[in-house]
Design an enzyme around this catalytic site. Structure first.
Site, short mmCIF file in Angstrom:
data_model
loop_
_atom_site.label_atom_id
_atom_site.label_comp_id
_atom_site.label_asym_id
_atom_site.label_seq_id
_atom_site.Cartn_x
_atom_site.Cartn_y
_atom_site.Cartn_z
N ASP A 316 0.80 -1.22 0.00
CA ASP A 316 0.00 0.00 0.00
C ASP A 316 0.84 1.29 0.00
O ASP A 316 0.32 2.35 -0.30
CB ASP A 316 -0.98 0.00 1.18
CG ASP A 316 -2.05 -1.06 1.01
OD1 ASP A 316 -2.34 -1.43 -0.14
OD2 ASP A 316 -2.60 -1.53 2.02
N TYR A 400 -10.20 -0.88 2.72
CA TYR A 400 -9.62 -0.83 4.05
C TYR A 400 -9.24 0.59 4.46
O TYR A 400 -8.88 1.40 3.62
CB TYR A 400 -8.34 -1.68 4.07
CG TYR A 400 -8.27 -2.66 5.22
CD1 TYR A 400 -8.92 -3.90 5.14
CD2 TYR A 400 -7.56 -2.36 6.37
CE1 TYR A 400 -8.85 -4.80 6.19
CE2 TYR A 400 -7.49 -3.27 7.42
CZ TYR A 400 -8.14 -4.48 7.33
OH TYR A 400 -8.07 -5.38 8.36
NI NI Z 1 -7.21 -7.13 8.06
#
Ligand code: NI
Length: 661
Positions: A316, A400
């Site tokens: 990320d 997320y």
């Molecule tokens: Ni997770």
């Protein structure tokens, strides 16, 4: 005038309008201003006659040499430079440019062969459009009863590198798709299982649609937003944080002073929040602790081996740019109390300035008690409240959320904490199946098992540039010196070279690592030090032959130490996207360079294994992990002895803590 001429004219205007010497830059590490970003883009466009097919991946401050920064005093001349990564979609070539804003010229221009820069935010949007418009994709979703592509969500996951010949040299995304029941429905409740559109991001074309067979959409909604929640609990009374005289910190551009701490911050599209030159005032001296710290990489490997799942792992930081995904924060929701916000400035892929308003949050928090003692003979009780300074940002990576928090305490402790929240990545399973490599979080909805692995790079500077690192284990004494069997002690072992310093945690030995200045001692004669204290941690579950292990070798050790080098910043290399692996820490440390009593960088890896729970759905309560840096014989005594008592009954109309004897 042609469009190109107009553009050139506009560029010339931008070049001449930004004169950094007149922009009042107060410090060499101040992030680029919007005017400087605009000027840097205009300079490189004009002087390199860039085609319309060139995208701006990154435009950020090129940090001046460390010695220049450390010897800087206000009023000194500041030469400003921008570092730019560019991608030409037409030629599939990546370039790095350094632009001098002071001299208004491109200082260096380099083609970087065989790399893929991070996937850009514009590409997210364009990739989704390309997939939805593709006829093969429309046919694949029609087989699953989906007729309205507008309700489909396409997340452009990175493709990794699996040595597949026809993928070599292509800039790829292997997208994962979900479908909403209506425009405000929670899309991650319904994965379009088994359909993987593979997109060439340079051509922005779907090159194939992989279809691994129809699995029905899960039946149940997973909504959590106010329009769907019919009954909120009603027994919550207001809780307000009041600082009637304002906060105790001072901010000067990007320098923060709070009690004895001095901290400078920056913000990059790749790392997000960066801390620089952190010092603690002890008497009359500003004592340095570290020069620079940031989240340098993170990797999220998934554990499902099915053909349409085994390639799921995301870097990320290096593949997406966690800073470019930062949220604009909201007072009262993300942050409570007297808040100071810093904006973040990045660019879109066309080089236009994009402002992330309120990207970084600065505030103080009460943190329970700092210290306490009741002398039962004199009946004197002394107790002090702990207060911490919080500097944070939150990024959304598709489904997320990650919150990244630095905490500074009154006793000299520094803490780094990651808060994991947001929405699980989901997959559909046939009715009746109980998945092995994941958990059912709703009927026919599986959340695959995965790990979140982070690496923080800290350029240490305990009381100055030259430091050494020791591993400390708490161990029992050897039998022949231990007649009563009770003896144990803290055993320190010097880590003299890079290979010796590749270490793992050992909770049964209370293992920590101390970073010492061998030339400075405290009053008792101990070298001044900070200890790096692990929190929750584990190792990657992928086996040594797994692609993700080659590409993120940094995950295999918790501690790495390297001698400082200005161009060693990212543990999985500068360009991890689609990279076959081996770059970064594993490559540099092969030289096994000495790291004793020299300028060193500490790299700490920490990991969380996430076996999802029903309670993590439809949106996940925060999970936290991180580490601490604690002073270790750095001071002569508790540095928080001078924290004053709190006013009596502070913060409450009623005395709540009266002690009866
Ligand atoms: Ni997770």
């Amino acid at each position: 005038m042609t469009l190109a001429q107009e553009k050139t004219k506009e560029n010339e205007k931008n070049i001449s309008s930004a004169d950094p010497s007149s922009t009042g830059i107060s410090h060499p590490l101040e992030p680029l201003t919007p005017d400087e970003i605009t000027a840097a883009v205009a300079i490189v466009k004009a002087q390199k006659s860039l085609a319309a097919s060139v995208r701006f991946n990154t435009v950020t401050l090129k940090e001046p040499p460390k010695q220049t920064v450390l010897s800087f005093t206000p009023g000194d001349r500041i030469d400003r430079e921008a570092f730019i990564i560019l991608l030409d979609n037409a030629t599939a070539k990546t370039y790095e440019a350094v632009v001098s804003l002071t001299q208004r010229q491109v200082k260096s221009w380099l083609h970087i062969p065989n790399v893929q820069p991070a996937i850009m935010l514009d590409e997210f949007i364009e990739c989704e459009q390309a997939v939805k418009a593709n006829l093969d994709f429309q046919a694949a979703i029609a087989k699953r009863g989906i007729t309205d592509p507008d309700l489909v969500m396409v997340d452009p996951w990175s493709a990794g590198n699996y040595g597949i010949e026809e993928e070599a040299g292509l800039r790829l995304s292997r997208a994962l798709c979900w479908v909403r029941a209506n425009p405000t429905d929670h899309g991650y409740a319904r994965p379009i299982e088994g359909v993987i559109p593979v997109v060439d991001l340079n051509k922005m074309e779907v090159i194939r649609v992989e279809d691994y067979g129809v699995i029905p959409l899960p039946p149940k909604d997973g909504n959590y937003t106010p329009e769907y929640i019919k009954h909120y609990r009603t027994d919550i009374k207001p809780l307000e944080i009041v600082q009637p005289e304002g906060p105790s910190f001072e901010v000067n551009d990007h320098e923060i002073r709070w009690q004895k701490w001095k901290i400078r911050i920056g913000f990059t599209p790749r790392e997000g929040l960066v801390l620089y030159d952190v010092t603690y005032r002890d008497g009359d001296s500003e004592r340095p602790i570290f020069y620079r710290a940031s989240l340098a990489e993170m990797t999220v490997p998934y554990g499902d081996p099915q053909p349409h799942h085994y390639r799921k792992n995301a870097f990320d930081v290096g593949e997406y740019g966690i800073g470019s995904l930062a949220n604009s924060l909201t007072l009262g929701c993300d942050c409570l109390g007297e808040i100071y916000y810093f904006d973040g400035f990045i660019t879109n892929s066309r080089g236009e300035v994009a402002k992330i308003e309120n990207a970084i949050c600065l505030h103080e928090e009460d943190f329970g008690i700092l210290w306490k003692h009741m002398d039962w003979r004199t009946e004197q009780t002394e107790v002090r409240r702990s207060r911490r300074l919080v500097i944070s940002f939150i990024a959304t990576v598709g489904n997320y959320e990650y919150g990244f928090y630095w905490y500074f305490y009154q006793d000299g402790t520094i803490q780094y904490e990651v808060k994991l929240t947001g929405v699980l990545s989901t997959a559909a399973v046939p009715p009746g199946e109980m998945p092995k490599y994941g958990t059912l979080v709703a009927p026919q909805l599986c959340a695959p098992i995965h790990q979140h692995i982070f690496n923080v790079r800290i350029d240490m500077a305990i009381d100055g540039t030259n430091n050494s690192v020791y591993e400390v284990d708490i161990v029992p004494e050897d039998d022949h010196q231990n007649p009563y069997g009770n003896a144990f002690y803290a055993k320190s072992t010097l880590l003299p070279t890079e290979k010796a310093a590749q270490r793992r945690i050992d909770p049964m030995k209370s293992r920590y690592w101390k970073i010492v200045n061998p030339s400075k001692t405290n009053e008792m004669g101990y070298p001044t030090a900070y200890k790096l204290m692990p929190g929750e941690n584990t190792l990657p579950m992928a086996t040594p032959n797994a692609s993700v292990i080659h590409r993120a070798k940094y995950m295999s050790q918790h501690l790495w130490v390297t001698p400082y080098s200005a161009d060693e910043n990212f543990p999985a290399g500068n360009y991890p996207n689609q990279h076959p692996g081996g770059d970064g820490l594993p490559q540099w440390t092969q030289a096994d360079r000495p790291i004793e009593d020299t300028d060193i960088v500490v790299w700490y890896t920490f990991a969380h294994s996430h076996s999802p729970r029903a309670e993590d759905w439809p949106v996940m309560p925060v999970a936290t992990l991180g580490f601490k840096l604690k002073p270790l014989n750095f001071f002569n005594e508790n540095p928080a002895n001078d924290v004053p008592p709190s006013p009596k009954n502070h913060g409450s109309k009623k005395a709540c803590c009266t002690l009866k004897s």
